[in-house]
Design an enzyme around this catalytic site. Structure first.
Site, PDB file in Angstrom:
ATOM      1  N   GLY A 121       0.832  -1.195   0.000  1.00  0.00           N
ATOM      2  CA  GLY A 121       0.000   0.000   0.000  1.00  0.00           C
ATOM      3  C   GLY A 121       0.863   1.240   0.000  1.00  0.00           C
ATOM      4  O   GLY A 121       2.046   1.193   0.365  1.00  0.00           O
ATOM      5  N   GLY A 181     -17.044  -8.474 -27.649  1.00  0.00           N
ATOM      6  CA  GLY A 181     -15.845  -8.801 -26.894  1.00  0.00           C
ATOM      7  C   GLY A 181     -15.855 -10.217 -26.353  1.00  0.00           C
ATOM      8  O   GLY A 181     -16.870 -10.909 -26.379  1.00  0.00           O
ATOM      9  N   ASP A 235     -15.613 -11.227 -23.262  1.00  0.00           N
ATOM     10  CA  ASP A 235     -16.403 -11.418 -22.038  1.00  0.00           C
ATOM     11  C   ASP A 235     -17.838 -11.797 -22.386  1.00  0.00           C
ATOM     12  O   ASP A 235     -18.399 -12.756 -21.862  1.00  0.00           O
ATOM     13  CB  ASP A 235     -16.395 -10.145 -21.189  1.00  0.00           C
ATOM     14  CG  ASP A 235     -14.996  -9.679 -20.858  1.00  0.00           C
ATOM     15  OD1 ASP A 235     -14.065 -10.501 -20.943  1.00  0.00           O
ATOM     16  OD2 ASP A 235     -14.842  -8.499 -20.527  1.00  0.00           O
ATOM     17  N   SER A 236     -18.440 -11.030 -23.277  1.00  0.00           N
ATOM     18  CA  SER A 236     -19.819 -11.329 -23.641  1.00  0.00           C
ATOM     19  C   SER A 236     -19.914 -12.623 -24.440  1.00  0.00           C
ATOM     20  O   SER A 236     -20.914 -13.333 -24.378  1.00  0.00           O
ATOM     21  CB  SER A 236     -20.432 -10.164 -24.415  1.00  0.00           C
ATOM     22  OG  SER A 236     -19.666  -9.880 -25.555  1.00  0.00           O
ATOM     23  N   LYS A 260      -9.565 -11.454 -16.553  1.00  0.00           N
ATOM     24  CA  LYS A 260      -9.650 -11.479 -18.015  1.00  0.00           C
ATOM     25  C   LYS A 260      -8.971 -12.711 -18.610  1.00  0.00           C
ATOM     26  O   LYS A 260      -9.524 -13.369 -19.493  1.00  0.00           O
ATOM     27  CB  LYS A 260      -9.040 -10.200 -18.598  1.00  0.00           C
ATOM     28  CG  LYS A 260      -8.916 -10.182 -20.110  1.00  0.00           C
ATOM     29  CD  LYS A 260     -10.263 -10.113 -20.805  1.00  0.00           C
ATOM     30  CE  LYS A 260     -10.790  -8.698 -20.783  1.00  0.00           C
ATOM     31  NZ  LYS A 260     -12.008  -8.551 -21.617  1.00  0.00           N
ATOM     32  N   GLU A 268       4.822 -11.245  -5.970  1.00  0.00           N
ATOM     33  CA  GLU A 268       3.774 -11.384  -6.983  1.00  0.00           C
ATOM     34  C   GLU A 268       4.166 -10.837  -8.345  1.00  0.00           C
ATOM     35  O   GLU A 268       3.524 -11.152  -9.354  1.00  0.00           O
ATOM     36  CB  GLU A 268       2.479 -10.699  -6.512  1.00  0.00           C
ATOM     37  CG  GLU A 268       2.499  -9.180  -6.485  1.00  0.00           C
ATOM     38  CD  GLU A 268       3.072  -8.590  -5.203  1.00  0.00           C
ATOM     39  OE1 GLU A 268       2.808  -7.394  -4.941  1.00  0.00           O
ATOM     40  OE2 GLU A 268       3.762  -9.319  -4.470  1.00  0.00           O
ATOM     41  N   CYS A 311       5.236  -6.160   1.927  1.00  0.00           N
ATOM     42  CA  CYS A 311       5.551  -4.727   1.932  1.00  0.00           C
ATOM     43  C   CYS A 311       4.779  -4.023   3.059  1.00  0.00           C
ATOM     44  O   CYS A 311       5.054  -4.245   4.230  1.00  0.00           O
ATOM     45  CB  CYS A 311       5.280  -4.118   0.567  1.00  0.00           C
ATOM     46  SG  CYS A 311       6.075  -2.498   0.327  1.00  0.00           S
ATOM     47  N   TYR A 312       3.786  -3.187   2.732  1.00  0.00           N
ATOM     48  CA  TYR A 312       2.982  -2.551   3.780  1.00  0.00           C
ATOM     49  C   TYR A 312       2.349  -3.613   4.669  1.00  0.00           C
ATOM     50  O   TYR A 312       2.218  -3.431   5.880  1.00  0.00           O
ATOM     51  CB  TYR A 312       1.898  -1.683   3.146  1.00  0.00           C
ATOM     52  CG  TYR A 312       1.071  -0.877   4.132  1.00  0.00           C
ATOM     53  CD1 TYR A 312       1.413   0.441   4.444  1.00  0.00           C
ATOM     54  CD2 TYR A 312      -0.058  -1.422   4.740  1.00  0.00           C
ATOM     55  CE1 TYR A 312       0.648   1.187   5.334  1.00  0.00           C
ATOM     56  CE2 TYR A 312      -0.818  -0.695   5.634  1.00  0.00           C
ATOM     57  CZ  TYR A 312      -0.461   0.620   5.936  1.00  0.00           C
ATOM     58  OH  TYR A 312      -1.212   1.346   6.821  1.00  0.00           O
ATOM     59  N   HIS A 371       8.271  -7.912  -3.137  1.00  0.00           N
ATOM     60  CA  HIS A 371       7.010  -8.308  -3.774  1.00  0.00           C
ATOM     61  C   HIS A 371       7.188  -9.619  -4.544  1.00  0.00           C
ATOM     62  O   HIS A 371       7.746  -9.621  -5.652  1.00  0.00           O
ATOM     63  CB  HIS A 371       6.534  -7.218  -4.737  1.00  0.00           C
ATOM     64  CG  HIS A 371       6.082  -5.968  -4.049  1.00  0.00           C
ATOM     65  ND1 HIS A 371       4.764  -5.745  -3.704  1.00  0.00           N
ATOM     66  CD2 HIS A 371       6.772  -4.878  -3.614  1.00  0.00           C
ATOM     67  CE1 HIS A 371       4.660  -4.559  -3.110  1.00  0.00           C
ATOM     68  NE2 HIS A 371       5.866  -4.020  -3.038  1.00  0.00           N
TER      69      HIS A 371
END
Length: 546
Positions: free
Chosen positions: A88, A258, A260-261, A402, A204, A115-116, A202
């Site tokens: 953060g 797209g 997603d749809s 996504k 990630e 981290c934070y 980090h």
């Protein structure tokens, strides 16, 4: 406004749940039904919170993001196998800095602070955090002292990614040092009696090359998750829940073209077949030949009811004189609702509305009751429809990122050219036409955008890039064409590479490709005399310009 209808098949729907507060869906959470094994991420405002969750899912473990001030009682109800405290931008010792319910440390659930998250854990458990002149931003070499548990498989010294101005200056006697750097003596620590681990770097991000191994050790070994989260299982669960929820009623979907749809359509069609009706609202801000492409794709895959609404005039009238980006989105959203509602009222027995809402949309809109509360943005898609429409909402993808949606599309048998199509924002070219949107500007932008995509396809780089498009800038510049002086528009070309759209790097396209794009746009698109290439990464920039 022209409306025409056809009976064919669907492959593309969109419509994202906006930021209008929490909304209940008619269908229960298919992800939650799959497994009781989950990891939760407490979000302290980190730009990487979603990335942490995505990396956990790489371990085939379901992960969700919750607000940092969630209570210990609520955490106990969620019953996660593990908790990750994100980074953060704040300093833990500042007034009004995000805090954590200290009782969470008493739940006996394994905790990893990053981290934070490390600093807040140390502060809560007797340590001290200070600002330090020896700040670390970027790559650093880290010495790993303890190779048990969370650092199993790590070398004695490895590269990690640091991003901090504060660091732990003193740890309580209950902690043991596990790693250090030249300027950070407490680069990683663990509690001697509690299952609490913390690291200043980090794991990630890809700049920590073996960060995935660290997260694997935490999620799979320390937390005991067995890696049972699979998209194929998710599809089966979602289809079963759609059938149970819908029964013999009709479902309406908003088409966009797209991925997603498209995946929403695939799930719905597998579940309810011809009980599906789709509506494509052409707002006049689609890509070149987009309406025809969507109809063709729809016709090739499912036999469902398709309604196409030509509403360019209405949308442009509503946008006249508007330059502010969020106001553009709002007006497009309102106009979309009017058009969609008018057409939906013509569909008999319609009871449910399906939308392609994704997990980042839920998080960034503040729509999850346990998630971060701040609204980051109005979604690139035009937004969900209000409750007064009278539909119950179905959002089968609201737990997915996504890239997971793309993989799910492949699982469902959708063609790769559709699944890997570059994303397109719901408001369309309106958010790529900076300043006021006019019909004339859209003609210029649409032609320039088509050239960008065509040349990247011709170069064989479409699949290697994640998103490519043109942006029409609200400036004119001097140029020379032939012997005449011109004062015409400037176009920016944007092309990025990303795995998850949470972070992105600008694509290092070959110079000869950029030259072809520039030459074609200037020669073929009337009103453009300058082309620029955007070399901004996300963060600090976003992928879209508005």
């Amino acid at each position: 406004m022209t409306i025409h209808s056809t009976r064919t098949e669907s492959h593309s729907l969109d419509g994202k749940n906006p930021d209008e507060g929490e909304r209940q869906t008619a269908m229960s959470d298919p992800a939650a039904q799959l497994t009781e094994q989950r990891i939760v991420v407490l979000d302290f405002g980190s730009q990487y919170a979603q990335l942490i969750a995505r990396r956990v899912r790489d371990q085939h473990v379901y992960c969700q993001i919750v607000r940092h001030d969630i209570t210990a009682d609520r955490m106990a109800e969620l019953a996660p196998r593990g908790i990750i405290l994100s980074g953060g931008p704040s300093s833990v010792y500042e007034e009004n800095a995000p805090q954590i319910d200290p009782a969470i440390f008493d739940l006996g659930i394994p905790i990893l602070g990053i981290c934070y998250g490390m600093q807040i854990a140390c502060q809560a458990l007797g340590g001290k955090v200070d600002n330090t002149p020896s700040r670390e931003y970027g790559r650093a070499m880290c010495d790993f002292i303890d190779h048990d548990s969370i650092f199993r498989g790590m070398q004695a010294c490895e590269q990690v990614w640091m991003s901090h101005g504060d660091q732990v200056s003193q740890i309580a006697d209950d902690f043991t040092v596990m790693a250090k750097t030249a300027t950070c003596p407490y680069a990683a620590i663990r509690h001697n009696t509690r299952p609490v681990y913390a690291m200043q770097f980090h794991p990630e991000v890809t700049h920590t090359p073996h960060g995935g191994q660290i997260l694997h050790n935490f999620v799979r070994d320390i937390c005991g998750c067995d890696g049972s989260w699979r998209l194929g299982d998710f599809a089966d669960a979602a289809i079963a829940q759609i059938r149970a929820t819908v029964g013999d009623k009709r479902v309406i979907c908003g088409l966009s073209g797209g991925v997603d749809s498209s995946v929403v359509a695939a799930l719905l069609y597998k579940a309810i077949g011809t009980q599906l009706s789709c509506i494509l609202v052409d707002n006049g801000m689609l890509r070149k030949n987009e309406q025809r492409i969507v109809i063709d794709e729809f016709s090739n895959h499912f036999k469902a009811d398709l309604h196409v609404v030509d509403a360019e005039d209405q949308f442009l009238d509503d946008l006249a004189g508007v330059e502010e980006p969020q106001e553009k989105r709002r007006r497009i959203g309102y106009a979309f609702i009017e058009c969609f509602k008018a057409e939906a009222e013509k569909i008999e027995d319609a009871h449910f509305l399906a939308q392609g809402t994704l997990y980042p949309d839920v998080i960034e809109s503040g729509a999850d009751k346990d998630g971060p509360a701040a609204t980051i943005k109005l979604h690139h898609n035009v937004g969900g429809l209000p409750d007064e429409l009278g539909f119950e909402l179905i959002e089968p993808l609201r737990d997915l990122f996504k890239d997971e949606v793309r993989r799910l599309g492949i699982e469902l048998g959708l063609p790769e050219q559709l699944v890997w199509r570059h994303p397109f924002p719901g408001p369309g070219l309106a958010v790529r036409c900076l300043g006021e949107v006019t019909r004339e500007k859209l003609v210029v932008l649409r032609e320039a955008d088509a050239i960008v995509v065509e040349e990247i396809e011709n170069a064989g780089l479409y699949r290697e890039t994640s998103q490519a498009f043109a942006v029409l800038l609200p400036v004119q510049s001097v140029g020379v064409m032939g012997d005449a002086r011109t004062y015409d528009n400037a176009v920016a070309v944007r092309c990025v590479n990303t795995d998850d759209f949470m972070t992105a790097d600008w694509s290092h396209l070959p110079y000869d490709l950029l030259a072809r794009i520039s030459t074609r746009i200037i020669n073929e698109v009337k009103g453009v005399n300058r082309v620029c290439y955007d070399i901004s990464s996300k963060p600090p920039a976003t992928i879209e310009w508005e």
